[in-house]
Design a protein around this motif. Structure first.
Motif, PDB file in Angstrom:
ATOM      1  N   LEU A   1      41.699  20.587  -6.591  1.00  0.00           N
ATOM      2  CA  LEU A   1      43.137  20.482  -6.408  1.00  0.00           C
ATOM      3  C   LEU A   1      43.841  21.772  -6.801  1.00  0.00           C
ATOM      4  CD1 LEU A   1      43.964  16.845  -7.572  1.00  0.00           C
ATOM      5  CD2 LEU A   1      44.721  17.891  -5.435  1.00  0.00           C
TER       6      LEU A   1
ATOM      7  N   TYR B   1      49.471  15.505  -1.462  1.00  0.00           N
ATOM      8  CA  TYR B   1      48.106  16.021  -1.512  1.00  0.00           C
ATOM      9  C   TYR B   1      47.219  14.922  -2.099  1.00  0.00           C
ATOM     10  CZ  TYR B   1      49.904  20.629  -0.390  1.00  0.00           C
ATOM     11  OH  TYR B   1      50.504  21.687   0.247  1.00  0.00           O
TER      12      TYR B   1
ATOM     13  N   LEU C   1      43.277  13.449  -2.731  1.00  0.00           N
ATOM     14  CA  LEU C   1      41.855  13.777  -2.814  1.00  0.00           C
ATOM     15  C   LEU C   1      41.023  12.586  -2.351  1.00  0.00           C
ATOM     16  CD1 LEU C   1      40.002  15.837  -5.417  1.00  0.00           C
ATOM     17  CD2 LEU C   1      39.108  13.577  -4.894  1.00  0.00           C
TER      18      LEU C   1
ATOM     19  N   ILE D   1      40.617  17.668   0.125  1.00  0.00           N
ATOM     20  CA  ILE D   1      42.033  17.451  -0.141  1.00  0.00           C
ATOM     21  C   ILE D   1      42.735  17.301   1.199  1.00  0.00           C
ATOM     22  CG2 ILE D   1      44.120  18.317  -1.248  1.00  0.00           C
ATOM     23  CD1 ILE D   1      41.829  17.850  -3.202  1.00  0.00           C
TER      24      ILE D   1
END
Length: 258
Positions: free
Chosen positions: A25, A206, A208, A251
């Motif tokens: 990240l 964003y 994951l 991501i």
């Protein structure tokens, strides 16, 4: 390379320790493509952007975003907020900021204990970051109970100064950070469904994912979300770059065109 906040103070028996997913990240948010995207996204002077991390854990990602707001978003007047179901993670996140973001460009509002983004005002979030519990498991762990006076036989308080806990409670708190239920998606699906309500018109997220989450199916589902008459977009903008069994990480950036 931008400095990574220290998390040496974090009680890892209770709070998720930064690992490959956390650093992916950081690398993605600070990559040239994403700083260019975010810089153009928030180039308009007003309003002040709000960045929310759901489940900040140690606080390493949120402190990084706060400390390097000008580099990442192209402006200093960024406010950041964390929400975590684990009260020890909230305390750890606040401590990570106090130790590592003293020279930060952004303003840290705090870390609140809560269930995902249910308490967030509609369309208030400009940047949402979520490193979810993505490991496929048979079931989800039970959420923590409100703190109560502990029995005498329980372990002494940890170095974070909070109330003592049992080994079983510590294990459950850690499980909340990785156990994702069916396909590892039961928690993530709730956040994805909430994006049209939570994100502002210029907002982006964003997220994951690992290979076990079926990321291509997840992205296809996001593109079918409804909201504000504009199509949602979902693209992979960062990967771990190597295969670790099923746990190859990526991501996904989620947004709508302005």
């Amino acid at each position: 390379m931008l400095p990574t906040p220290s998390t040496s103070h974090v009680p890892y028996a209770r709070v998720y320790e930064p690992a490959e997913d956390s650093f992916l990240l950081l690398d993605t948010l600070s990559s040239p493509s994403e700083t260019a995207f975010l810089g153009s996204r928030f180039a308009t002077p007003t309003p002040t952007p709000l960045a929310l991390e759901i489940g900040p854990g140690s606080g390493v990602v949120l402190a990084f975003l706060t400390a390097h707001a000008r580099t990442l978003l192209g402006r200093r007047d960024v406010v950041t907020l964390g929400i975590d179901i684990n009260r020890f993670a909230c305390r750890a996140t606040a401590e990570t900021h106090s130790r590592g973001a003293g020279h930060g460009h952004g303003t840290f509002l705090g870390a609140a204990q809560g269930d995902l983004a249910g308490a967030v005002r509609a369309h208030a979030v400009d940047v949402l970051v979520f490193n979810p519990p993505y490991v496929p498991t048979d079931e989800l762990p039970a959420p923590p109970s409100p703190p109560s006076p502990p029995p005498a036989e329980m372990a002494p308080p940890g170095r974070d100064g909070d109330s003592p806990t049992t080994f079983a409670e510590d294990s459950r708190l850690l499980a909340l950070s990785y156990a994702g239920g069916r396909d590892g998606m039961e928690v993530t699906a709730r956040v994805v469904a909430a994006l049209p309500r939570v994100l502002s018109a210029r907002g982006c997220a964003y997220l994951l994912l690992c290979a076990g989450n079926k990321p291509e199916e997840v992205k296809a589902g996001i593109r079918g979300l409804e909201g504000a008459g504009r199509l949602w977009r979902a693209e992979t903008v960062g990967t771990s770059g190597r295969q670790a069994g099923w746990e190859k990480l990526q991501i996904v950036r989620i947004w709508r065109d302005l």
